[in-house]
Scaffold this motif. Structure first.
Motif, PDB file in Angstrom:
ATOM      1  N   LEU A  33      45.079 124.650 -13.645  1.00  0.00           N
ATOM      2  CA  LEU A  33      43.784 124.035 -13.389  1.00  0.00           C
ATOM      3  C   LEU A  33      43.765 123.412 -11.998  1.00  0.00           C
ATOM      4  CD1 LEU A  33      41.016 122.857 -14.343  1.00  0.00           C
ATOM      5  CD2 LEU A  33      42.307 120.916 -15.234  1.00  0.00           C
ATOM      6  N   ASN A  34      42.733 123.719 -11.233  1.00  0.00           N
ATOM      7  CA  ASN A  34      42.532 123.085  -9.928  1.00  0.00           C
ATOM      8  C   ASN A  34      41.544 121.936 -10.123  1.00  0.00           C
ATOM      9  OD1 ASN A  34      41.862 122.294  -7.329  1.00  0.00           O
ATOM     10  ND2 ASN A  34      41.884 124.372  -6.513  1.00  0.00           N
ATOM     11  N   TYR A  35      42.073 120.717 -10.215  1.00  0.00           N
ATOM     12  CA  TYR A  35      41.211 119.566 -10.509  1.00  0.00           C
ATOM     13  C   TYR A  35      40.140 119.374  -9.446  1.00  0.00           C
ATOM     14  CZ  TYR A  35      39.665 114.747 -10.932  1.00  0.00           C
ATOM     15  OH  TYR A  35      38.886 113.618 -11.031  1.00  0.00           O
ATOM     16  N   LEU A  42      35.085 116.116 -16.948  1.00  0.00           N
ATOM     17  CA  LEU A  42      35.270 116.909 -18.163  1.00  0.00           C
ATOM     18  C   LEU A  42      34.074 117.829 -18.400  1.00  0.00           C
ATOM     19  CD1 LEU A  42      36.855 117.501 -20.809  1.00  0.00           C
ATOM     20  CD2 LEU A  42      35.555 115.621 -21.848  1.00  0.00           C
ATOM     21  N   MET A  43      32.873 117.313 -18.204  1.00  0.00           N
ATOM     22  CA  MET A  43      31.687 118.142 -18.401  1.00  0.00           C
ATOM     23  C   MET A  43      31.659 119.299 -17.406  1.00  0.00           C
ATOM     24  SD  MET A  43      28.639 115.501 -19.531  1.00  0.00           S
ATOM     25  CE  MET A  43      29.158 113.958 -18.783  1.00  0.00           C
ATOM     26  N   ASN A  44      32.078 119.031 -16.168  1.00  0.00           N
ATOM     27  CA  ASN A  44      32.172 120.127 -15.194  1.00  0.00           C
ATOM     28  C   ASN A  44      33.184 121.172 -15.646  1.00  0.00           C
ATOM     29  OD1 ASN A  44      30.255 119.166 -13.419  1.00  0.00           O
ATOM     30  ND2 ASN A  44      31.722 118.193 -12.043  1.00  0.00           N
ATOM     31  N   PHE A  45      34.318 120.722 -16.161  1.00  0.00           N
ATOM     32  CA  PHE A  45      35.325 121.667 -16.639  1.00  0.00           C
ATOM     33  C   PHE A  45      34.765 122.537 -17.766  1.00  0.00           C
ATOM     34  CE2 PHE A  45      38.376 122.672 -19.972  1.00  0.00           C
ATOM     35  CZ  PHE A  45      39.242 123.514 -19.278  1.00  0.00           C
ATOM     36  N   LEU A  46      34.032 121.914 -18.675  1.00  0.00           N
ATOM     37  CA  LEU A  46      33.514 122.667 -19.818  1.00  0.00           C
ATOM     38  C   LEU A  46      32.439 123.671 -19.403  1.00  0.00           C
ATOM     39  CD1 LEU A  46      33.421 119.784 -22.449  1.00  0.00           C
ATOM     40  CD2 LEU A  46      35.039 121.695 -22.335  1.00  0.00           C
ATOM     41  N   GLN A  47      31.881 123.491 -18.214  1.00  0.00           N
ATOM     42  CA  GLN A  47      30.922 124.452 -17.661  1.00  0.00           C
ATOM     43  C   GLN A  47      31.603 125.579 -16.899  1.00  0.00           C
ATOM     44  OE1 GLN A  47      27.843 121.412 -15.925  1.00  0.00           O
ATOM     45  NE2 GLN A  47      27.067 123.456 -15.520  1.00  0.00           N
ATOM     46  N   SER A  48      32.921 125.532 -16.773  1.00  0.00           N
ATOM     47  CA  SER A  48      33.636 126.407 -15.832  1.00  0.00           C
ATOM     48  C   SER A  48      33.771 127.848 -16.302  1.00  0.00           C
ATOM     49  CB  SER A  48      35.017 125.830 -15.538  1.00  0.00           C
ATOM     50  OG  SER A  48      35.819 125.788 -16.719  1.00  0.00           O
ATOM     51  N   ASN A  49      33.430 128.128 -17.552  1.00  0.00           N
ATOM     52  CA  ASN A  49      33.428 129.497 -18.082  1.00  0.00           C
ATOM     53  C   ASN A  49      34.813 130.143 -18.039  1.00  0.00           C
ATOM     54  OD1 ASN A  49      31.913 131.530 -19.357  1.00  0.00           O
ATOM     55  ND2 ASN A  49      31.759 132.704 -17.451  1.00  0.00           N
ATOM     56  N   THR A  50      35.837 129.332 -18.218  1.00  0.00           N
ATOM     57  CA  THR A  50      37.201 129.857 -18.332  1.00  0.00           C
ATOM     58  C   THR A  50      37.533 130.063 -19.803  1.00  0.00           C
ATOM     59  OG1 THR A  50      38.171 127.640 -18.480  1.00  0.00           O
ATOM     60  CG2 THR A  50      37.884 128.584 -16.260  1.00  0.00           C
ATOM     61  N   ASN A  51      38.638 130.753 -20.064  1.00  0.00           N
ATOM     62  CA  ASN A  51      39.059 130.945 -21.453  1.00  0.00           C
ATOM     63  C   ASN A  51      39.323 129.608 -22.131  1.00  0.00           C
ATOM     64  OD1 ASN A  51      38.862 133.721 -21.316  1.00  0.00           O
ATOM     65  ND2 ASN A  51      41.005 134.000 -20.698  1.00  0.00           N
ATOM     66  N   MET A  53      42.425 113.431 -21.538  1.00  0.00           N
ATOM     67  CA  MET A  53      41.338 113.819 -22.441  1.00  0.00           C
ATOM     68  C   MET A  53      41.372 115.314 -22.731  1.00  0.00           C
ATOM     69  SD  MET A  53      37.960 111.545 -21.547  1.00  0.00           S
ATOM     70  CE  MET A  53      37.801 112.166 -19.879  1.00  0.00           C
ATOM     71  N   LEU A  54      41.601 116.111 -21.693  1.00  0.00           N
ATOM     72  CA  LEU A  54      41.615 117.551 -21.874  1.00  0.00           C
ATOM     73  C   LEU A  54      42.755 117.965 -22.811  1.00  0.00           C
ATOM     74  CD1 LEU A  54      40.577 120.368 -21.236  1.00  0.00           C
ATOM     75  CD2 LEU A  54      41.979 120.339 -19.139  1.00  0.00           C
ATOM     76  N   LYS A  55      43.924 117.359 -22.645  1.00  0.00           N
ATOM     77  CA  LYS A  55      45.050 117.674 -23.533  1.00  0.00           C
ATOM     78  C   LYS A  55      44.703 117.316 -24.975  1.00  0.00           C
ATOM     79  CE  LYS A  55      49.276 118.879 -24.558  1.00  0.00           C
ATOM     80  NZ  LYS A  55      49.756 120.277 -24.386  1.00  0.00           N
ATOM     81  N   ALA A  56      44.127 116.141 -25.180  1.00  0.00           N
ATOM     82  CA  ALA A  56      43.764 115.720 -26.535  1.00  0.00           C
ATOM     83  C   ALA A  56      42.757 116.679 -27.154  1.00  0.00           C
ATOM     84  CB  ALA A  56      43.199 114.302 -26.502  1.00  0.00           C
ATOM     85  N   ILE A  57      41.742 117.048 -26.385  1.00  0.00           N
ATOM     86  CA  ILE A  57      40.709 117.947 -26.909  1.00  0.00           C
ATOM     87  C   ILE A  57      41.288 119.311 -27.230  1.00  0.00           C
ATOM     88  CG2 ILE A  57      38.562 119.141 -26.312  1.00  0.00           C
ATOM     89  CD1 ILE A  57      37.866 116.611 -24.622  1.00  0.00           C
ATOM     90  N   GLU A  58      42.200 119.786 -26.383  1.00  0.00           N
ATOM     91  CA  GLU A  58      42.770 121.113 -26.621  1.00  0.00           C
ATOM     92  C   GLU A  58      43.620 121.158 -27.883  1.00  0.00           C
ATOM     93  OE1 GLU A  58      43.004 123.759 -22.677  1.00  0.00           O
ATOM     94  OE2 GLU A  58      44.547 122.200 -22.746  1.00  0.00           O
TER      95      GLU A  58
END
Length: 366
Positions: A3-5, A80-89, A259-264
């Motif tokens: 991930l490129n933050y 986080l919202m930007n990440f969820l828009q990123s259309n990655t797997n 947060m991303l780790k927890a959600i995953e």
């Protein structure tokens, strides 16, 4: 893929002073992708908004700026919202498996005034049972309507915290809130602990030794304890100090990673892979830091006792819509075992000259 933050960081909002006015353009821009709604209003009539993301069966509720002057996690949820828009797997998997509801600023009046409390002077995190304030009522209604499976309670903590007895600052701290005075481990509190273990393992890759465990004293008036009492795994996030980062732009990144780790692991249903007992290996928070520690102040001012030190803390002060860090002499005396985010020793000629060139410090020590 790594991930490129920097690619997902929301650049429109930064620093410590974050209000509805700052985040509204961002929220408006994502309303075409996500469900945005007004959940209620604050004491002074400001909108309390939520954003709902995803369509999965696992439901996660998170809220930030319950304390108006604790804005780091608000910035992180925008990332986080930007990440969820990123259309990655990765993002598509989360959106398929989870529904995430975010209240980015629960206390917009406190955010505007840059205070911990709301406009009535009430700490919303001590109002979970009586719910005397409109903001508390909004959060409870959101909780009841959404019926979350997990709750993330997002906060900031002061620069005074270190990890254990080390000189490492507590850049991020976590807590699985207690659900009873005995602080026993129910099934849902245990799940909270396992999620924290996963986040700690992730953060040790980036900030080794800089993750602490927040005090778990039980208080039923606190929202986290209340939701834990309702048998919903609840996690307290505390954003702390990273060296040199008083705007908490580095800390927001580590909160996002956590947060991303927890959600995953929620999304992938892999929480069981993390050992509950490892939660207790995370060192306790301690309060051993000053923003500035000055050793041997008697060299600068002979009135002070030999070998005494001065501890200075910054007071975050709202001035013309920005935060200034004003110095306050917190303690003077034997401060052995204490640390400074910046340390001077007056026995060192270079340090002494540097102090003498800072009138604010000299005036404090007169």
């Amino acid at each position: 893929m790594q991930l490129n933050y920097d690619e997902i960081k929301e650049g429109s909002v930064k620093g410590r002073y974050v209000t509805n006015n700052d985040i509204d353009p961002f929220i408006n821009s994502i309303s075409k992708y996500y469900k945005v709604q007004i959940e209620g209003t604050s004491v002074e009539g400001r909108a309390i908004k939520s954003i709902t993301i995803g369509e999965g069966e696992l439901k996660i509720l998170m809220w930030s700026q319950m304390h108006g002057n604790e804005s780091t996690t608000t910035k992180a949820v925008m990332d986080l919202m930007n990440f969820l828009q990123s259309n990655t797997n990765r993002s598509k998997s989360i959106l398929n498996n989870c529904t995430i509801k975010i209240v980015p600023i629960l206390n917009p009046d406190g955010a505007k005034a840059y205070t911990r409390v709301n406009a009535n002077g009430v700490d919303l995190n001590r109002d979970a049972q009586e719910r005397t304030q409109p903001e508390s009522i909004v959060l409870k209604k959101v909780y009841e309507d959404f019926k979350p499976d997990y709750c993330f309670n997002l906060h900031d903590q002061r620069t005074i915290f270190n990890v254990g007895n080390t000189s490492k600052p507590a850049t991020v701290s976590f807590l699985a809130p207690a659900h009873d005075p005995e602080r026993s481990i129910s099934k849902t509190r245990g799940i909270s602990m396992q999620i924290i273990v996963a986040m700690n393992e992730e953060l040790q890759k980036f900030i080794p030794g800089q993750v602490g465990r927040y005090d778990d004293g039980f208080n039923s008036n606190c929202v986290g304890d209340t939701f834990q009492m309702l048998n919903i795994p609840t996690i307290l996030f505390e954003s702390g100090h990273f060296p040199g980062d008083y705007d908490r732009e580095s800390t927001r990144k580590y909160i996002f990673f956590a947060m991303l780790k927890a959600i995953e692991i929620i999304s992938n249903k892999t929480i069981h892979q993390y050992k509950l007992d490892s939660y207790f290996d995370i060192p306790d928070n301690n309060k051993l830091y000053y923003d500035i520690l000055i050793q041997n102040v008697q060299i600068l001012n002979a009135e002070h006792k030999s070998e005494s030190s001065a501890g200075i803390l910054f007071v975050e002060t709202l001035v013309d819509n920005r935060i200034e860090f004003k110095m306050k002499l917190e303690e003077i005396g034997d401060l052995d075992g204490k640390f400074g985010h910046k340390t001077y020793n007056c026995l060192d000629p270079n340090d002494l000259n540097e102090i003498k060139n800072q009138p604010d410090i000299v005036n404090l020590l007169d």
